[in-house]
Motif scaffolding. Sequence first.
Motif, mmCIF file in Angstrom:
data_model
loop_
_atom_site.group_PDB
_atom_site.id
_atom_site.type_symbol
_atom_site.label_atom_id
_atom_site.label_comp_id
_atom_site.label_asym_id
_atom_site.label_seq_id
_atom_site.Cartn_x
_atom_site.Cartn_y
_atom_site.Cartn_z
ATOM 1 N N THR A 236 47.172 47.450 42.151
ATOM 2 C CA THR A 236 45.908 46.558 42.440
ATOM 3 C C THR A 236 44.456 46.071 41.768
ATOM 4 N N THR A 237 43.536 47.511 41.920
ATOM 5 C CA THR A 237 42.495 47.772 40.821
ATOM 6 C C THR A 237 42.985 47.764 39.586
ATOM 7 N N ASP A 238 43.920 47.570 39.300
ATOM 8 C CA ASP A 238 44.164 48.002 37.556
ATOM 9 C C ASP A 238 44.308 46.476 36.837
ATOM 10 N N HIS A 239 44.412 45.521 37.982
ATOM 11 C CA HIS A 239 44.782 44.568 37.896
ATOM 12 C C HIS A 239 46.270 43.776 36.920
ATOM 13 N N ILE A 240 47.256 44.392 37.811
ATOM 14 C CA ILE A 240 48.823 44.974 36.753
ATOM 15 C C ILE A 240 49.061 43.602 38.156
ATOM 16 N N LEU A 241 49.147 43.599 39.317
ATOM 17 C CA LEU A 241 49.350 43.477 40.526
ATOM 18 C C LEU A 241 48.869 42.419 41.213
ATOM 19 N N GLU A 242 49.689 41.864 42.186
ATOM 20 C CA GLU A 242 48.972 40.923 43.263
ATOM 21 C C GLU A 242 50.126 41.430 44.081
ATOM 22 N N TYR A 243 49.914 41.534 45.666
ATOM 23 C CA TYR A 243 50.861 41.205 46.476
ATOM 24 C C TYR A 243 50.155 40.612 47.486
ATOM 25 N N VAL A 244 51.598 40.415 48.412
ATOM 26 C CA VAL A 244 51.481 39.447 49.622
ATOM 27 C C VAL A 244 52.973 40.244 49.706
ATOM 28 N N ASN A 245 52.427 40.353 51.362
ATOM 29 C CA ASN A 245 53.401 40.078 52.439
ATOM 30 C C ASN A 245 53.573 39.484 53.510
ATOM 31 N N ALA A 246 54.873 38.719 53.894
ATOM 32 C CA ALA A 246 55.445 37.844 54.635
ATOM 33 C C ALA A 246 56.241 38.899 55.750
ATOM 34 N N ASP A 247 55.550 39.264 56.346
ATOM 35 C CA ASP A 247 55.554 40.021 58.145
ATOM 36 C C ASP A 247 56.198 38.681 58.917
ATOM 37 N N PHE A 248 57.087 39.172 59.385
ATOM 38 C CA PHE A 248 57.605 38.780 60.639
ATOM 39 C C PHE A 248 57.507 40.115 62.247
ATOM 40 N N PRO A 249 56.419 39.741 62.482
ATOM 41 C CA PRO A 249 56.706 41.043 63.590
ATOM 42 C C PRO A 249 57.286 40.321 64.895
ATOM 43 N N ARG A 250 57.859 41.409 65.882
ATOM 44 C CA ARG A 250 58.309 40.471 67.198
ATOM 45 C C ARG A 250 57.333 40.415 68.216
ATOM 46 N N SER A 251 56.299 41.399 68.035
ATOM 47 C CA SER A 251 55.598 41.760 69.352
ATOM 48 C C SER A 251 54.839 40.426 69.270
ATOM 49 N N LYS A 252 54.285 40.108 70.684
ATOM 50 C CA LYS A 252 53.040 39.102 71.011
ATOM 51 C C LYS A 252 51.644 39.436 70.504
ATOM 52 N N LYS A 253 51.763 40.446 70.515
ATOM 53 C CA LYS A 253 50.511 40.973 69.946
ATOM 54 C C LYS A 253 50.228 40.662 68.447
#
Length: 146
Positions: free
Chosen positions: A67-84
């Motif tokens: 990401t620093t070298d402008h090779i990649l954009e990172y997106v995390n689609a997270d599906f946690p179970r805990s309410k917190k």
Amino acid sequence: MKTIFTAIFLALFSVLAIAQTRFEKAKKTASEQNELILLNFSGSDWCIPCIKLHKNIIETETFKQLTTDHILEYVNADFPRSKKNQPSAEIKKENASLAERYNSKGLFPFTLLLNSEGKILKTWEGLPSESAVSFSNEIKSFYQKK
């Protein structure tokens, strides 16, 4: 009259601001910077392979350098179970939309390398067997080919 125009302007602006999702921003930046996008579906608080993927690859300096070298954009689609650990309603909606489009089987972890238009270049089902260096090098090779 001025108040009405201000109210209308603010309402339109807020709708447009919400419509600009993390993924849309990543696509825009990737297009402007000539980058790729890495989309990762994870269950950050229940999926052991997801946790290992983040610890052993995503959180390493080798991967972050992409990401620093402008090779990649990172997106995390997270599906946690805990309410917190639940994301905001907007993020949940975006994650569900991304899953509908890219992860209809509901695999975790599931990682996709995309071009700036969102076209799939490569997928990884489950925990990649390679090291952070090998994983990053594979992404670099796709970047150099484009």
